[in-house]
Write an enzyme that holds these catalytic residues in place. Structure first.
Site, PDB file in Angstrom:
ATOM      1  N   ASP A 184     -27.689 -15.270  -5.482  1.00  0.00           N
ATOM      2  CA  ASP A 184     -28.596 -16.400  -5.615  1.00  0.00           C
ATOM      3  C   ASP A 184     -28.191 -17.374  -4.508  1.00  0.00           C
ATOM      4  O   ASP A 184     -27.165 -17.196  -3.847  1.00  0.00           O
ATOM      5  CB  ASP A 184     -28.434 -17.021  -6.998  1.00  0.00           C
ATOM      6  CG  ASP A 184     -29.251 -18.278  -7.178  1.00  0.00           C
ATOM      7  OD1 ASP A 184     -30.405 -18.311  -6.708  1.00  0.00           O
ATOM      8  OD2 ASP A 184     -28.739 -19.231  -7.783  1.00  0.00           O
ATOM      9  N   ASP A 234     -28.893 -21.472  -4.447  1.00  0.00           N
ATOM     10  CA  ASP A 234     -28.482 -22.803  -4.902  1.00  0.00           C
ATOM     11  C   ASP A 234     -27.477 -22.710  -6.049  1.00  0.00           C
ATOM     12  O   ASP A 234     -27.736 -22.086  -7.073  1.00  0.00           O
ATOM     13  CB  ASP A 234     -29.701 -23.598  -5.347  1.00  0.00           C
ATOM     14  CG  ASP A 234     -30.708 -23.765  -4.218  1.00  0.00           C
ATOM     15  OD1 ASP A 234     -30.312 -24.272  -3.154  1.00  0.00           O
ATOM     16  OD2 ASP A 234     -31.872 -23.366  -4.391  1.00  0.00           O
ATOM     17  N   GLU A 242     -27.933 -28.498  -5.641  1.00  0.00           N
ATOM     18  CA  GLU A 242     -28.916 -29.057  -6.565  1.00  0.00           C
ATOM     19  C   GLU A 242     -28.845 -30.582  -6.701  1.00  0.00           C
ATOM     20  O   GLU A 242     -29.850 -31.276  -6.543  1.00  0.00           O
ATOM     21  CB  GLU A 242     -28.783 -28.403  -7.946  1.00  0.00           C
ATOM     22  CG  GLU A 242     -29.105 -26.914  -7.970  1.00  0.00           C
ATOM     23  CD  GLU A 242     -30.586 -26.614  -7.743  1.00  0.00           C
ATOM     24  OE1 GLU A 242     -31.351 -27.531  -7.425  1.00  0.00           O
ATOM     25  OE2 GLU A 242     -30.964 -25.444  -7.878  1.00  0.00           O
ATOM     26  N   GLY A 277     -38.208 -22.826  -9.678  1.00  0.00           N
ATOM     27  CA  GLY A 277     -39.208 -23.122  -8.665  1.00  0.00           C
ATOM     28  C   GLY A 277     -39.561 -24.597  -8.631  1.00  0.00           C
ATOM     29  O   GLY A 277     -39.810 -25.209  -9.666  1.00  0.00           O
ATOM     30  N   GLY A 278     -39.566 -25.193  -7.423  1.00  0.00           N
ATOM     31  CA  GLY A 278     -39.798 -26.622  -7.296  1.00  0.00           C
ATOM     32  C   GLY A 278     -41.193 -27.062  -7.699  1.00  0.00           C
ATOM     33  O   GLY A 278     -41.358 -28.081  -8.386  1.00  0.00           O
ATOM     34  N   GLU A 333     -43.243 -25.500  -9.691  1.00  0.00           N
ATOM     35  CA  GLU A 333     -43.337 -25.284 -11.133  1.00  0.00           C
ATOM     36  C   GLU A 333     -42.575 -26.370 -11.900  1.00  0.00           C
ATOM     37  O   GLU A 333     -42.998 -26.809 -12.971  1.00  0.00           O
ATOM     38  CB  GLU A 333     -42.788 -23.905 -11.486  1.00  0.00           C
ATOM     39  CG  GLU A 333     -43.601 -22.746 -10.935  1.00  0.00           C
ATOM     40  CD  GLU A 333     -43.280 -22.389  -9.493  1.00  0.00           C
ATOM     41  OE1 GLU A 333     -43.842 -21.408  -8.992  1.00  0.00           O
ATOM     42  OE2 GLU A 333     -42.473 -23.109  -8.856  1.00  0.00           O
ATOM     43  N   HIS A 340     -43.956 -30.625  -2.347  1.00  0.00           N
ATOM     44  CA  HIS A 340     -42.932 -29.599  -2.171  1.00  0.00           C
ATOM     45  C   HIS A 340     -42.695 -29.300  -0.696  1.00  0.00           C
ATOM     46  O   HIS A 340     -41.554 -29.065  -0.269  1.00  0.00           O
ATOM     47  CB  HIS A 340     -43.336 -28.321  -2.908  1.00  0.00           C
ATOM     48  CG  HIS A 340     -42.199 -27.378  -3.087  1.00  0.00           C
ATOM     49  ND1 HIS A 340     -42.023 -26.261  -2.295  1.00  0.00           N
ATOM     50  CD2 HIS A 340     -41.146 -27.381  -3.950  1.00  0.00           C
ATOM     51  CE1 HIS A 340     -40.945 -25.621  -2.672  1.00  0.00           C
ATOM     52  NE2 HIS A 340     -40.387 -26.288  -3.666  1.00  0.00           N
ATOM     53  N   LYS A 352     -40.693 -32.224   0.515  1.00  0.00           N
ATOM     54  CA  LYS A 352     -39.350 -32.130  -0.059  1.00  0.00           C
ATOM     55  C   LYS A 352     -38.510 -31.108   0.689  1.00  0.00           C
ATOM     56  O   LYS A 352     -37.315 -31.318   0.947  1.00  0.00           O
ATOM     57  CB  LYS A 352     -39.447 -31.771  -1.546  1.00  0.00           C
ATOM     58  CG  LYS A 352     -38.114 -31.478  -2.216  1.00  0.00           C
ATOM     59  CD  LYS A 352     -37.878 -29.987  -2.308  1.00  0.00           C
ATOM     60  CE  LYS A 352     -36.484 -29.682  -2.795  1.00  0.00           C
ATOM     61  NZ  LYS A 352     -36.220 -28.223  -2.863  1.00  0.00           N
ATOM     62  N   SER A 399     -33.785 -15.964  -4.315  1.00  0.00           N
ATOM     63  CA  SER A 399     -33.820 -17.328  -4.810  1.00  0.00           C
ATOM     64  C   SER A 399     -35.239 -17.760  -5.148  1.00  0.00           C
ATOM     65  O   SER A 399     -36.203 -17.284  -4.551  1.00  0.00           O
ATOM     66  CB  SER A 399     -33.246 -18.272  -3.745  1.00  0.00           C
ATOM     67  OG  SER A 399     -33.409 -19.625  -4.108  1.00  0.00           O
ATOM     68  N   ALA A 449     -35.902 -23.277   3.089  1.00  0.00           N
ATOM     69  CA  ALA A 449     -34.707 -23.947   2.576  1.00  0.00           C
ATOM     70  C   ALA A 449     -33.568 -22.956   2.382  1.00  0.00           C
ATOM     71  O   ALA A 449     -32.409 -23.230   2.727  1.00  0.00           O
ATOM     72  CB  ALA A 449     -35.031 -24.648   1.261  1.00  0.00           C
TER      73      ALA A 449
END
Length: 287
Positions: free
Chosen positions: A81, A83, A90, A124-125, A127, A157, A160, A197, A203
């Site tokens: 994974d 993050d 995070e 998920g960002g 989501e 997003h 971000k 991820s 990212a």
């Protein structure tokens, strides 16, 4: 008889090996019960201390071929994974970038560290934003129609992600201890190394790039909207298995969260857990 391994404290991580039980005994120390087959051969009968906690058990999996104790030659891949595993992103990177994006848009939303930890239950960002606002109410400045809200979330997003990448570029979020060595050992043994991820692919690529150009060039990335269903759905891992032509029973995943563990296990892959800032109290009984 199980051997007991005490691992030195780095960040907020603790380790769980497949079939083992783990607990955080006190701040600064994590204890892990490891089945003998999951430990390096030279350490199976004694107490081991290590400052590279995030890497130690996964290294054991590489050396012994995974949870089943198969030989190294039988293991095909090590899958991370991103993050919380490769880096502690995070709290001070993703959360900060979200809040900056909200502020730029004039939205009355600010995710505190405590709240963000709860929101991570949604993978998920995009989501995550949608689920949060559906629950607490949409900001006053947000569109009232569904299509408009989807466009807002998409734009937020995107911004971000740009802010996140700028933060990573400052060096504010380093790789976790032991990650580089673990990647090097996996590659040296001829294993496939990949990252799966729920985060945006750009990212994730920025984090993987922290490993250096030569390592990054040998790591496959599966991320973001490449699958419709995010973790805890196993889709991202199933896609990686398919694209890389891997046998699930000959792979090991390194995850830090309950939803990540669920995704890996439901894909039929053995999973090693390295606890991160937000996941120390999560249920890892399936590991």
């Amino acid at each position: 008889t199980s051997a007991m391994v005490e691992l030195g404290y780095v960040g907020n991580a603790a380790l769980v090996v497949p079939g083992a039980r783990a607990h955080v005994g006190r701040l600064g120390c994590a204890s892990v019960a490891c089945a003998p087959a999951a430990m390096p051969r030279h350490n199976r009968s004694r107490i081991v201390r290590s400052r590279d906690r995030a890497a130690w058990v996964a290294r054991a999996a590489i050396e012994d071929g995974g949870a089943a104790g198969a030989g190294t030659k039988d293991m095909m891949a090590l899958i991370f994974d991103c993050d919380g595993v490769l880096a502690e992103t995070e709290k001070e990177a993703h959360r900060t970038a979200f809040n900056e994006a909200f502020a730029e848009r004039g939205l009355d939303t600010d995710w505190t560290p405590e709240l963000y930890g709860e929101l991570l239950a949604t993978g998920g960002g995009k989501e995550r934003m949608t689920a949060h606002w559906n629950r607490v109410g949409w900001p006053a400045a947000a569109p009232s129609d569904e299509d408009g809200r989807k466009e807002l979330v998409k734009a937020l997003h995107k911004r971000k992600t740009e802010l996140f990448m700028e933060l990573i570029g400052t060096g504010r979020v380093p790789l976790r201890g032991g990650v580089e060595r673990l990647v090097d050992e996996a590659l040296a043994r001829g294993l496939t190394v990949a990252v799966c991820s729920t985060s945006n692919e750009l990212a994730v690529g920025r984090i993987v790039a922290l490993l250096g150009e030569q390592r990054a060039a040998r790591i496959s990335i599966f991320a973001g909207d490449i699958v419709a269903r995010k973790k805890p759905s196993p889709d991202i891992y199933l896609l990686a298995l398919d694209k890389l032509q891997l046998d699930a029973s000959r792979c090991v995943v390194v995850e830090d969260s309950h939803i990540g563990l669920s995704a890996a296990k439901d894909a039929g892959i053995a999973c090693v857990i390295t606890k991160s800032f937000y996941t120390s109290d999560e249920d890892f009984s399936r590991a």
